[in-house]
Design a protein around this motif. Structure first.
Motif, PDB file in Angstrom:
ATOM      1  N   LEU A 102       0.823  -1.214   0.000  1.00 17.77           N
ATOM      2  CA  LEU A 102       0.000   0.000   0.000  1.00 17.77           C
ATOM      3  C   LEU A 102       0.853   1.259   0.000  1.00 17.77           C
ATOM      4  O   LEU A 102       0.482   2.273  -0.580  1.00 17.77           O
ATOM      5  N   HIS A 103       2.009   1.193   0.649  1.00 12.78           N
ATOM      6  CA  HIS A 103       2.884   2.360   0.748  1.00 12.78           C
ATOM      7  C   HIS A 103       4.263   1.988   0.216  1.00 12.78           C
ATOM      8  O   HIS A 103       5.132   1.566   0.957  1.00 12.78           O
ATOM      9  N   ALA A 104       4.440   2.158  -1.078  1.00 14.88           N
ATOM     10  CA  ALA A 104       5.732   1.843  -1.687  1.00 14.88           C
ATOM     11  C   ALA A 104       6.772   2.853  -1.218  1.00 14.88           C
ATOM     12  O   ALA A 104       6.483   4.051  -1.106  1.00 14.88           O
ATOM     13  N   ASP A 105       7.970   2.352  -0.942  1.00 16.37           N
ATOM     14  CA  ASP A 105       9.061   3.228  -0.536  1.00 16.37           C
ATOM     15  C   ASP A 105       9.547   3.993  -1.767  1.00 16.37           C
ATOM     16  O   ASP A 105       9.948   3.380  -2.764  1.00 16.37           O
ATOM     17  N   PRO A 106       9.523   5.320  -1.751  1.00 16.63           N
ATOM     18  CA  PRO A 106       9.921   6.095  -2.930  1.00 16.63           C
ATOM     19  C   PRO A 106      11.437   6.157  -3.154  1.00 16.63           C
ATOM     20  O   PRO A 106      11.885   6.638  -4.186  1.00 16.63           O
ATOM     21  N   VAL A 107      12.226   5.654  -2.193  1.00 18.38           N
ATOM     22  CA  VAL A 107      13.682   5.752  -2.300  1.00 18.38           C
ATOM     23  C   VAL A 107      14.344   4.376  -2.312  1.00 18.38           C
ATOM     24  O   VAL A 107      15.191   4.086  -3.150  1.00 18.38           O
ATOM     25  N   ARG A 108      13.979   3.514  -1.370  1.00 16.37           N
ATOM     26  CA  ARG A 108      14.635   2.213  -1.241  1.00 16.37           C
ATOM     27  C   ARG A 108      13.996   1.185  -2.159  1.00 16.37           C
ATOM     28  O   ARG A 108      12.812   1.217  -2.408  1.00 16.37           O
ATOM     29  N   GLY A 109      14.821   0.265  -2.608  1.00 17.25           N
ATOM     30  CA  GLY A 109      14.361  -0.814  -3.476  1.00 17.25           C
ATOM     31  C   GLY A 109      15.254  -0.916  -4.695  1.00 17.25           C
ATOM     32  O   GLY A 109      15.961   0.033  -5.046  1.00 17.25           O
ATOM     33  N   PRO A 110      15.250  -2.071  -5.345  1.00 15.77           N
ATOM     34  CA  PRO A 110      16.109  -2.255  -6.525  1.00 15.77           C
ATOM     35  C   PRO A 110      15.667  -1.376  -7.690  1.00 15.77           C
ATOM     36  O   PRO A 110      14.475  -1.088  -7.847  1.00 15.77           O
ATOM     37  N   ARG A 111      16.634  -0.941  -8.483  1.00 16.48           N
ATOM     38  CA  ARG A 111      16.374  -0.128  -9.677  1.00 16.48           C
ATOM     39  C   ARG A 111      17.093  -0.781 -10.840  1.00 16.48           C
ATOM     40  O   ARG A 111      18.216  -1.250 -10.690  1.00 16.48           O
ATOM     41  N   ALA A 112      16.444  -0.792 -11.994  1.00 17.35           N
ATOM     42  CA  ALA A 112      17.038  -1.496 -13.132  1.00 17.35           C
ATOM     43  C   ALA A 112      16.775  -0.786 -14.450  1.00 17.35           C
ATOM     44  O   ALA A 112      15.780  -0.070 -14.602  1.00 17.35           O
ATOM     45  N   GLU A 113      17.688  -1.015 -15.371  1.00 14.65           N
ATOM     46  CA  GLU A 113      17.567  -0.603 -16.766  1.00 14.65           C
ATOM     47  C   GLU A 113      17.952  -1.808 -17.618  1.00 14.65           C
ATOM     48  O   GLU A 113      18.495  -2.799 -17.105  1.00 14.65           O
ATOM     49  N   LEU A 114      17.686  -1.719 -18.929  1.00 13.50           N
ATOM     50  CA  LEU A 114      17.911  -2.838 -19.834  1.00 13.50           C
ATOM     51  C   LEU A 114      18.799  -2.436 -21.000  1.00 13.50           C
ATOM     52  O   LEU A 114      18.748  -1.295 -21.454  1.00 13.50           O
ATOM     53  N   MET A 115      19.600  -3.391 -21.493  1.00 10.81           N
ATOM     54  CA  MET A 115      20.404  -3.150 -22.683  1.00 10.81           C
ATOM     55  C   MET A 115      20.387  -4.378 -23.583  1.00 10.81           C
ATOM     56  O   MET A 115      20.680  -5.486 -23.145  1.00 10.81           O
ATOM     57  N   LEU A 116      20.025  -4.142 -24.827  1.00  7.40           N
ATOM     58  CA  LEU A 116      20.033  -5.173 -25.865  1.00  7.40           C
ATOM     59  C   LEU A 116      21.164  -4.844 -26.823  1.00  7.40           C
ATOM     60  O   LEU A 116      21.268  -3.713 -27.303  1.00  7.40           O
ATOM     61  N   THR A 117      22.005  -5.818 -27.081  1.00  5.93           N
ATOM     62  CA  THR A 117      23.097  -5.645 -28.043  1.00  5.93           C
ATOM     63  C   THR A 117      22.883  -6.632 -29.180  1.00  5.93           C
ATOM     64  O   THR A 117      22.639  -7.813 -28.945  1.00  5.93           O
ATOM     65  N   MET A 118      22.934  -6.120 -30.413  1.00  4.39           N
ATOM     66  CA  MET A 118      22.754  -6.971 -31.594  1.00  4.39           C
ATOM     67  C   MET A 118      23.829  -6.676 -32.621  1.00  4.39           C
ATOM     68  O   MET A 118      24.267  -5.539 -32.755  1.00  4.39           O
ATOM     69  N   ARG A 119      24.210  -7.722 -33.334  1.00  7.39           N
ATOM     70  CA  ARG A 119      25.080  -7.515 -34.488  1.00  7.39           C
ATOM     71  C   ARG A 119      24.266  -6.724 -35.505  1.00  7.39           C
ATOM     72  O   ARG A 119      23.073  -6.945 -35.659  1.00  7.39           O
ATOM     73  N   SER A 120      24.913  -5.803 -36.165  1.00  9.82           N
ATOM     74  CA  SER A 120      24.222  -4.963 -37.137  1.00  9.82           C
ATOM     75  C   SER A 120      23.729  -5.823 -38.291  1.00  9.82           C
ATOM     76  O   SER A 120      24.477  -6.625 -38.840  1.00  9.82           O
ATOM     77  N   ALA A 121      22.456  -5.674 -38.615  1.00  6.92           N
ATOM     78  CA  ALA A 121      21.865  -6.419 -39.723  1.00  6.92           C
ATOM     79  C   ALA A 121      20.729  -5.602 -40.303  1.00  6.92           C
ATOM     80  O   ALA A 121      20.003  -4.922 -39.586  1.00  6.92           O
TER      81      ALA A 121
END
Length: 193
Positions: A64-83
């Motif tokens: 009900l009350h999410a912590d606005p500061v603590r907790g895991p944070r993530a981003e994503l990166m996809l790498t592909m051979r140029s095609a």
């Protein structure tokens, strides 16, 4: 410097490029701040990195009350051979995946299997992704916030996704290694499982 500026700066610094050398797409979802997808050209590969998914910590959607500061944070990166042809729709798919914690309450983590239910890019055989440890080092934030972690995104076919569900992520990675499959190749076939 806010979280997003720290993340963008860390990505550009990791690749050693200026902002002007990077193409940027932006995705906006109802009720959420924009998520950017940076397209960074490399030596024979293209990197797609999200910026914005880590703006808020991930948490249990039932809280009900999410912590606005603590907790895991993530981003994503996809790498592909140029095609040729690979990439149309990639930014949208990565935006959807990066927004999943805020939209669906998903916590992004290594070995997570995320199913989009549609091709990751136009005419791709891949409809899901497997997350793994990313190459970009953790991005430190001021205490008490946890650092931002980048996860590598590997596209998988429906058959490979089923394999992960039954045998686990490492078993699929072992099958790729045994078969000599280049997971960066957007035209690769599925592992024979």
């Amino acid at each position: 410097m806010d979280v997003i500026e720290r993340v963008r700066s860390a990505v550009l610094g990791y690749f050693g490029v200026e902002a002007a050398a990077v193409d940027t797409a932006s995705m906006t979802f109802l009720g959420l701040e924009p998520i950017e997808i940076l397209r960074v050209p490399g030596d024979g590969v293209t990197h797609y990195a999200t910026v914005g998914g880590s703006r808020h910590p991930m948490g249990d959607p039932g809280d009900l009350h999410a912590d606005p500061v603590r907790g895991p944070r993530a981003e994503l990166m996809l790498t592909m051979r140029s095609a040729a042809g690979a990439g149309a729709g990639v930014a949208r798919s990565l935006g959807v995946l990066a927004a999943a914690p805020a939209v669906e309450g998903v916590v992004l983590q290594a070995d997570a299997l995320l199913d989009l239910g549609e091709p990751i890019w136009q005419d791709a055989p891949f409809t899901a992704v497997l997350l793994g440890a990313g190459a970009i080092p953790e991005i430190e934030l001021p205490d008490p916030a946890e650092p931002v972690r980048y996860f590598a995104v590997t596209p998988v076919t429906a058959t490979e996704a089923a394999w992960v569900r039954v045998r686990g992520a490492q078993a699929l990675r072992d099958a790729w290694a045994e078969a000599g499959i280049d997971v960066l190749d957007p035209d690769r076939g599925a592992a024979s499982l």
